[in-house]
Design an enzyme around this catalytic site. Structure first.
Site, PDB file in Angstrom:
ATOM      1  CB  SER A 138      13.947  89.389  59.048  1.00 23.75           C
ATOM      2  OG  SER A 138      13.097  88.510  58.362  1.00 23.75           O
TER       3      SER A 138
ATOM      4  CE  LYS B 178       9.453  89.206  59.944  1.00 25.63           C
ATOM      5  NZ  LYS B 178      10.760  89.616  59.567  1.00 25.63           N
TER       6      LYS B 178
END
Length: 186
Positions: free
Chosen positions: A52, A95
């Site tokens: 990701s 993230k």
């Protein structure tokens, strides 16, 4: 000729080994205590299990996050953070912060727009041209909207039931990759 007393000129036979052993044990205990304190209050070590955040952080990379990074400042857009997943707190995620408290974020044709701006965010770190639409989402006070750099393969704020990362859940700011090579993360 004066007869010498053994305690004046000879090393102690009985306490020397005990003192040495005691010193070694104390040094080991101090090292363990320092490692514990550093690991729980200064840095966080993690291995990245998903794609990701590619190409910034790849599968299998080992990273270090600085725990006290936000003691005297607030998280900023673009910071890469470690936090427990809002929908499953048993998992830690890595993230990038996209929207800040009080902002409205919207994704149109893969591009991110903040507070209705005409121009999308300039995101040079993305792996590839993203697609899709989401939002608008209003970020609550003391919370953040986060996304992966590999937008087309990232489970992030766009998809979670609990969309935002609360400020108190941020565990650290990623600043270093040390495996498979060493690189500063910005």
């Amino acid at each position: 000729m004066r007869r010498r007393r053994p305690e004046e000129n000879e090393p102690e036979q009985n306490g020397g080994a005990g003192r040495t052993l005691r010193s070694i044990v104390l040094m080991l205990l101090a090292a363990v205590a320092m490692a514990f304190l550093a690991g729980n209050f200064v840095v966080m070590n993690a291995q990245v299990p998903t794609a990701s955040m590619e190409n910034t952080i790849c599968i299998g990379d080992r990273i270090v996050a600085l725990r006290p990074a936000y003691l005297f400042s607030e998280p900023e857009r673009g910071d890469i953070i470690v936090f427990p997943c809002p929908d499953d707190e048993s998992q830690y995620y890595v993230k990038r912060i996209i929207a800040l408290p009080g902002e409205t974020v919207e994704i149109r044709e893969g591009k991110v727009y903040i507070d209705g701006a005409e121009e999308p965010l300039r995101e040079t770190y993305l792996k590839e041209e993203p697609y899709g639409a989401a939002g608008p989402f209003e970020v609550p006070e003391k919370a953040y909207f986060v996304m992966g750099d590999n937008r087309n393969s990232s489970l992030d704020s766009r998809y979670w039931t609990h969309k935002f990362v609360p400020r108190e859940d941020i565990l650290g700011k990623v600043f270093l990759r040390y495996y498979p090579d060493i690189a500063w993360i910005a």
